[in-house]
Design an enzyme around this catalytic site. Structure first.
Site, mmCIF file in Angstrom:
data_model
loop_
_atom_site.group_PDB
_atom_site.id
_atom_site.type_symbol
_atom_site.label_atom_id
_atom_site.label_comp_id
_atom_site.label_asym_id
_atom_site.label_seq_id
_atom_site.Cartn_x
_atom_site.Cartn_y
_atom_site.Cartn_z
ATOM 1 N N CYS A 123 -10.643 16.793 3.030
ATOM 2 C CA CYS A 123 -10.125 17.820 2.126
ATOM 3 C C CYS A 123 -10.087 19.183 2.816
ATOM 4 C CB CYS A 123 -11.009 17.912 0.888
ATOM 5 S SG CYS A 123 -11.101 16.382 -0.036
ATOM 6 N N LYS A 173 -10.540 5.950 -7.451
ATOM 7 C CA LYS A 173 -9.734 7.061 -6.942
ATOM 8 C C LYS A 173 -10.562 8.332 -6.792
ATOM 9 C CE LYS A 173 -6.731 8.999 -9.529
ATOM 10 N NZ LYS A 173 -5.522 9.218 -10.374
ATOM 11 N N VAL A 224 -0.280 12.828 -2.425
ATOM 12 C CA VAL A 224 -0.555 12.868 -3.861
ATOM 13 C C VAL A 224 -1.382 14.098 -4.218
ATOM 14 C CG1 VAL A 224 -1.720 11.683 -5.768
ATOM 15 C CG2 VAL A 224 -0.327 10.374 -4.137
ATOM 16 N N GLY A 225 -2.368 14.431 -3.396
ATOM 17 C CA GLY A 225 -3.114 15.659 -3.627
ATOM 18 C C GLY A 225 -4.301 15.520 -4.551
ATOM 19 N N GLY A 236 -6.271 -1.035 1.466
ATOM 20 C CA GLY A 236 -5.604 0.054 0.772
ATOM 21 C C GLY A 236 -4.155 -0.216 0.443
ATOM 22 N N THR A 237 -3.270 0.169 1.356
ATOM 23 C CA THR A 237 -1.827 0.085 1.108
ATOM 24 C C THR A 237 -1.380 -1.320 0.709
ATOM 25 O OG1 THR A 237 -1.425 1.912 2.636
ATOM 26 C CG2 THR A 237 0.437 0.478 2.168
#
Length: 302
Positions: free
Chosen positions: A130, A45, A71-72, A265-266
């Site tokens: 970002c 992550k 999520v940030g 990923g998902t």
């Protein structure tokens, strides 16, 4: 069995299947479901220089054929990673790769430098989607100058394999790819999520706390395959493809478009064993089609 070995700069992968950052934790969370050493690479992550709390809830929303998230980049910071997470993952027999994020080129470079000192982390993946706090919140990855500034700063302080994750929220992704290649990127991975939103018509408000989020899942796959095809023909460095991969057939499509390796990923949220299923499915397809190596299918689509 066909050979599944691929190479990303100095990074040797036993197979082309990797995990996408933010969908596989630190790898340990999936150890009860799959043999971690059977995956070509695990991208942990997102990690930042300082701890981040992330965005307020709700920060995930399901959509047709996908999901939105904001999520940030919640994480405890690079020092916590080095002191507490790294000792737990360093002996996993695969490529453990750290996704690095920041709010300035200096942040990225300092975070990367601290990870550079970790012997058993052979690569990092830069998340240049970002927001640049010095530039009014615009993501670094949406301009050539912004993307190049991050890669240049990191390349000066990071000496191992450098993968740069590209944003699809741009006019011409090949220009961004060429810009990061010129500053020393060893590989590019794409695509990151597409920006979207979703509205709850009963509550008459958007479903995510900050309004918008990143769209991932099968809905984005045709866009991702198109961009991989374009970028693989625009740069000389290896391309890693991701975006909606659910099956071995999806992965093979990305590789035929020009990807040397792929990230899942998902799909990990739906089936925690999907990485191994895709790896085995690629091998089965190659055998059935008389291919001795996965290299035979990379970039064959015209």
């Amino acid at each position: 069995m066909a050979s599944l070995n691929v190479k990303i700069n100095d990074l040797h992968l036993k197979n082309p299947v990797m995990t996408a950052s933010g969908t596989f934790g630190y790898g340990l969370e999936f150890a009860d479901f799959v043999p971690l050493d059977g995956i070509g690479g695990i991208i942990v992550k997102g990690t930042t220089l300082k701890p981040r709390e992330g965005n307020d809830y709700p920060r995930m929303a399901e959509t047709h054929m996908g999901m939105l998230n904001c999520v940030g980049l919640q994480n405890k910071g690079v020092d916590y990673f080095c002191e507490h997470i790294y000792p737990e993952i360093k002996d996993i027999d695969t490529n453990m790769i750290v996704n690095v994020s920041g709010s300035s080129p200096e942040d990225y470079a300092e975070c990367a430098a601290r990870i550079d000192a970790l012997d058993k982390i052979p690569a990092i993946e830069l998340n240049i989607s970002c927001p640049n706090v010095k530039d009014g919140g615009m993501a670094f990855g949406v301009t050539c100058a912004g993307a190049a500034s991050v890669v240049k700063a990191v390349r000066q302080r990071y000496h191992k394999t450098l993968i740069v994750k590209l944003s699809p929220n741009v006019t011409d992704i090949t220009e961004i790819a060429r810009a990061v290649e010129a500053e020393g990127a060893d590989s590019v991975s794409l695509i990151n999520t597409l920006m979207g939103t979703s509205i709850d018509i009963e509550k008459r408000c958007r479903r995510l706390s900050i309004g918008t989020g990143g769209l991932s899942g099968p809905a984005v796959k045709p866009v991702a395959v198109r961009m991989v095809w374009q970028v693989s023909r625009a740069v000389k460095i290896p391309v890693i493809g991701l975006g909606g991969i659910m099956t071995a057939e999806d992965a093979i499509e990305f590789m035929m478009a020009g990807a040397t390796a792929i990230e899942i990923g998902t799909a990990n949220f739906i089936d925690p064993t999907v990485t191994i299923k895709v790896r085995d499915g690629i091998n089965t397809w190659l055998d059935a089609h008389g291919c001795k190596s996965v290299d035979e299918i990379i970039g064959v689509a015209e």
